[in-house]
Design a protein around this motif. Sequence first.
Motif, PDB file in Angstrom:
ATOM      1  N   ALA A  55      -7.541 -14.013 -36.503  1.00  0.00           N
ATOM      2  CA  ALA A  55      -6.755 -14.141 -37.737  1.00  0.00           C
ATOM      3  C   ALA A  55      -5.349 -13.574 -37.537  1.00  0.00           C
ATOM      4  CB  ALA A  55      -7.462 -13.416 -38.876  1.00  0.00           C
ATOM      5  N   GLN A  56      -5.244 -12.415 -36.890  1.00  0.00           N
ATOM      6  CA  GLN A  56      -3.926 -11.802 -36.667  1.00  0.00           C
ATOM      7  C   GLN A  56      -3.091 -12.641 -35.712  1.00  0.00           C
ATOM      8  OE1 GLN A  56      -4.122  -7.625 -35.726  1.00  0.00           O
ATOM      9  NE2 GLN A  56      -1.968  -7.522 -35.103  1.00  0.00           N
ATOM     10  N   LEU A  57      -3.721 -13.161 -34.684  1.00  0.00           N
ATOM     11  CA  LEU A  57      -2.987 -13.968 -33.711  1.00  0.00           C
ATOM     12  C   LEU A  57      -2.542 -15.307 -34.293  1.00  0.00           C
ATOM     13  CD1 LEU A  57      -5.175 -13.176 -30.612  1.00  0.00           C
ATOM     14  CD2 LEU A  57      -2.725 -12.746 -30.798  1.00  0.00           C
ATOM     15  N   PHE A  81      -2.954 -27.643 -36.433  1.00  0.00           N
ATOM     16  CA  PHE A  81      -4.314 -27.151 -36.247  1.00  0.00           C
ATOM     17  C   PHE A  81      -4.250 -25.648 -36.017  1.00  0.00           C
ATOM     18  CE2 PHE A  81      -8.205 -26.220 -34.057  1.00  0.00           C
ATOM     19  CZ  PHE A  81      -9.116 -27.173 -34.469  1.00  0.00           C
ATOM     20  N   ASN A  82      -5.170 -24.900 -36.643  1.00  0.00           N
ATOM     21  CA  ASN A  82      -5.099 -23.444 -36.490  1.00  0.00           C
ATOM     22  C   ASN A  82      -5.121 -23.057 -35.004  1.00  0.00           C
ATOM     23  OD1 ASN A  82      -8.206 -24.103 -37.314  1.00  0.00           O
ATOM     24  ND2 ASN A  82      -8.202 -22.490 -35.756  1.00  0.00           N
ATOM     25  N   PRO A  83      -4.127 -22.278 -34.547  1.00  0.00           N
ATOM     26  CA  PRO A  83      -4.072 -21.916 -33.131  1.00  0.00           C
ATOM     27  C   PRO A  83      -5.350 -21.243 -32.651  1.00  0.00           C
ATOM     28  CG  PRO A  83      -2.001 -21.376 -34.211  1.00  0.00           C
ATOM     29  CD  PRO A  83      -2.964 -21.773 -35.294  1.00  0.00           C
ATOM     30  N   LEU A  84      -5.804 -21.674 -31.479  1.00  0.00           N
ATOM     31  CA  LEU A  84      -6.955 -21.106 -30.803  1.00  0.00           C
ATOM     32  C   LEU A  84      -6.471 -20.369 -29.555  1.00  0.00           C
ATOM     33  CD1 LEU A  84      -9.331 -24.210 -31.061  1.00  0.00           C
ATOM     34  CD2 LEU A  84      -9.261 -22.215 -32.579  1.00  0.00           C
ATOM     35  N   PHE A  85      -7.357 -19.565 -28.949  1.00  0.00           N
ATOM     36  CA  PHE A  85      -6.943 -18.710 -27.835  1.00  0.00           C
ATOM     37  C   PHE A  85      -8.027 -18.742 -26.762  1.00  0.00           C
ATOM     38  CE2 PHE A  85      -5.073 -17.457 -31.750  1.00  0.00           C
ATOM     39  CZ  PHE A  85      -3.732 -17.304 -31.433  1.00  0.00           C
ATOM     40  N   ASN A  86      -7.587 -18.890 -25.504  1.00  0.00           N
ATOM     41  CA  ASN A  86      -8.575 -18.990 -24.439  1.00  0.00           C
ATOM     42  C   ASN A  86      -8.218 -18.113 -23.249  1.00  0.00           C
ATOM     43  OD1 ASN A  86      -6.589 -20.517 -23.109  1.00  0.00           O
ATOM     44  ND2 ASN A  86      -7.528 -22.462 -23.652  1.00  0.00           N
ATOM     45  N   ARG A  87      -9.215 -17.936 -22.388  1.00  0.00           N
ATOM     46  CA  ARG A  87      -9.065 -17.149 -21.171  1.00  0.00           C
ATOM     47  C   ARG A  87      -9.766 -17.874 -20.031  1.00  0.00           C
ATOM     48  NH1 ARG A  87     -11.354 -11.053 -20.934  1.00  0.00           N
ATOM     49  NH2 ARG A  87     -13.355 -12.173 -21.073  1.00  0.00           N
ATOM     50  N   TYR A  88      -9.088 -17.989 -18.899  1.00  0.00           N
ATOM     51  CA  TYR A  88      -9.648 -18.571 -17.692  1.00  0.00           C
ATOM     52  C   TYR A  88      -9.669 -17.496 -16.618  1.00  0.00           C
ATOM     53  CZ  TYR A  88      -8.722 -23.266 -19.630  1.00  0.00           C
ATOM     54  OH  TYR A  88      -8.696 -24.396 -20.401  1.00  0.00           O
ATOM     55  N   GLY A  89     -10.822 -17.322 -15.970  1.00  0.00           N
ATOM     56  CA  GLY A  89     -10.938 -16.367 -14.890  1.00  0.00           C
ATOM     57  C   GLY A  89     -12.389 -16.167 -14.514  1.00  0.00           C
ATOM     58  N   GLY A  90     -12.627 -15.599 -13.321  1.00  0.00           N
ATOM     59  CA  GLY A  90     -14.001 -15.384 -12.883  1.00  0.00           C
ATOM     60  C   GLY A  90     -14.746 -16.694 -12.748  1.00  0.00           C
ATOM     61  N   SER A 106      -9.716 -28.519 -38.423  1.00  0.00           N
ATOM     62  CA  SER A 106      -9.151 -27.171 -38.369  1.00  0.00           C
ATOM     63  C   SER A 106      -9.827 -26.304 -39.430  1.00  0.00           C
ATOM     64  CB  SER A 106      -7.640 -27.233 -38.618  1.00  0.00           C
ATOM     65  OG  SER A 106      -7.073 -25.957 -38.689  1.00  0.00           O
ATOM     66  N   ARG A 107     -10.205 -25.084 -39.062  1.00  0.00           N
ATOM     67  CA  ARG A 107     -10.898 -24.204 -40.012  1.00  0.00           C
ATOM     68  C   ARG A 107      -9.944 -23.490 -40.962  1.00  0.00           C
ATOM     69  NH1 ARG A 107     -15.507 -20.733 -36.759  1.00  0.00           N
ATOM     70  NH2 ARG A 107     -16.436 -22.436 -35.555  1.00  0.00           N
ATOM     71  N   HIS A 108      -8.734 -23.181 -40.504  1.00  0.00           N
ATOM     72  CA  HIS A 108      -7.830 -22.319 -41.285  1.00  0.00           C
ATOM     73  C   HIS A 108      -6.448 -22.983 -41.387  1.00  0.00           C
ATOM     74  CE1 HIS A 108     -10.840 -19.146 -40.769  1.00  0.00           C
ATOM     75  NE2 HIS A 108     -10.859 -19.448 -39.501  1.00  0.00           N
ATOM     76  N   PRO A 109      -6.153 -23.717 -42.461  1.00  0.00           N
ATOM     77  CA  PRO A 109      -7.060 -24.049 -43.552  1.00  0.00           C
ATOM     78  C   PRO A 109      -8.005 -25.178 -43.139  1.00  0.00           C
ATOM     79  CG  PRO A 109      -4.960 -25.120 -43.891  1.00  0.00           C
ATOM     80  CD  PRO A 109      -4.799 -24.273 -42.663  1.00  0.00           C
ATOM     81  N   ALA A 110      -9.029 -25.388 -43.956  1.00  0.00           N
ATOM     82  CA  ALA A 110      -9.997 -26.443 -43.670  1.00  0.00           C
ATOM     83  C   ALA A 110      -9.339 -27.801 -43.898  1.00  0.00           C
ATOM     84  CB  ALA A 110     -11.221 -26.283 -44.566  1.00  0.00           C
ATOM     85  N   PHE A 176      -3.204 -25.560 -29.471  1.00  0.00           N
ATOM     86  CA  PHE A 176      -3.349 -26.147 -30.807  1.00  0.00           C
ATOM     87  C   PHE A 176      -2.746 -27.538 -30.793  1.00  0.00           C
ATOM     88  CE2 PHE A 176       0.386 -23.482 -30.501  1.00  0.00           C
ATOM     89  CZ  PHE A 176       1.412 -24.261 -31.009  1.00  0.00           C
ATOM     90  N   TRP A 177      -2.869 -28.233 -31.915  1.00  0.00           N
ATOM     91  CA  TRP A 177      -2.391 -29.604 -32.022  1.00  0.00           C
ATOM     92  C   TRP A 177      -1.528 -29.758 -33.276  1.00  0.00           C
ATOM     93  CZ3 TRP A 177      -7.297 -28.056 -30.835  1.00  0.00           C
ATOM     94  CH2 TRP A 177      -7.750 -28.381 -29.544  1.00  0.00           C
TER      95      TRP A 177
END
Length: 228
Positions: A55-57, A81-90, A106-110, A176-177
Amino acid sequence: MLLHLKKILTPDEVATARSLLGADAPWVDGRSSAGAQAVGRKNNEQLAQDSPQAAQLRELVLSALQRDPLFFSAALPRKIFNPLFNRYGGESNRYGAHIDGAVLHSRHPAQWVRTDLSCTLFLAEPDEYEGGELVVREPQGERRFKLPAGDLVLYPGTTLHEVTPVTRGARLASFFWVESMVRGGEQRRLLFEMDMALLQLRGRGEDDPALVQLTGTYHNLLRMWADT
């Protein structure tokens, strides 16, 4: 149209984002948000969408986009579209070649968002990880992106793209889109090029009636092509 937009986030905002995306963040399997054609190719981690960190991000990224005139000129956003966040590694380190779904919820807002434009906002510095390039395949050939933290690449949602395997460190990003007010990619490109030319002319400080006329032409074209 494919663009590299620099310094979408300030250094302080990048630091805030990275602190929220640390090892204690609620990471989940990235396949949870993948569509049917992409799920078998996606192997990364994603920040839980309903977490306080997400939510903060989201607010941080959306506020940064709203103040960036180049992003607005290029994308002409109607919905984001509500921004999402990912991590690649391991062991969760790649995303094979795929094309994003045409319409996503998109969930926020729906809301449903047509994915005219895809966006990747880099949150790790290029020297912090090996691999992890965003590869976008255009008719003219493929282009590879591994940008400084805070920079964004914007590209058509219709484009085949992938993230190459991360072999050292961790790649952090927001993605996001955008559903644009102007659906046609060629029309968006023409409007963006005209807007950039108008900015250069205004910067010369010339009081030229032709500049006023060209500005009017830009807005009349936007009025003709835009849906709000």
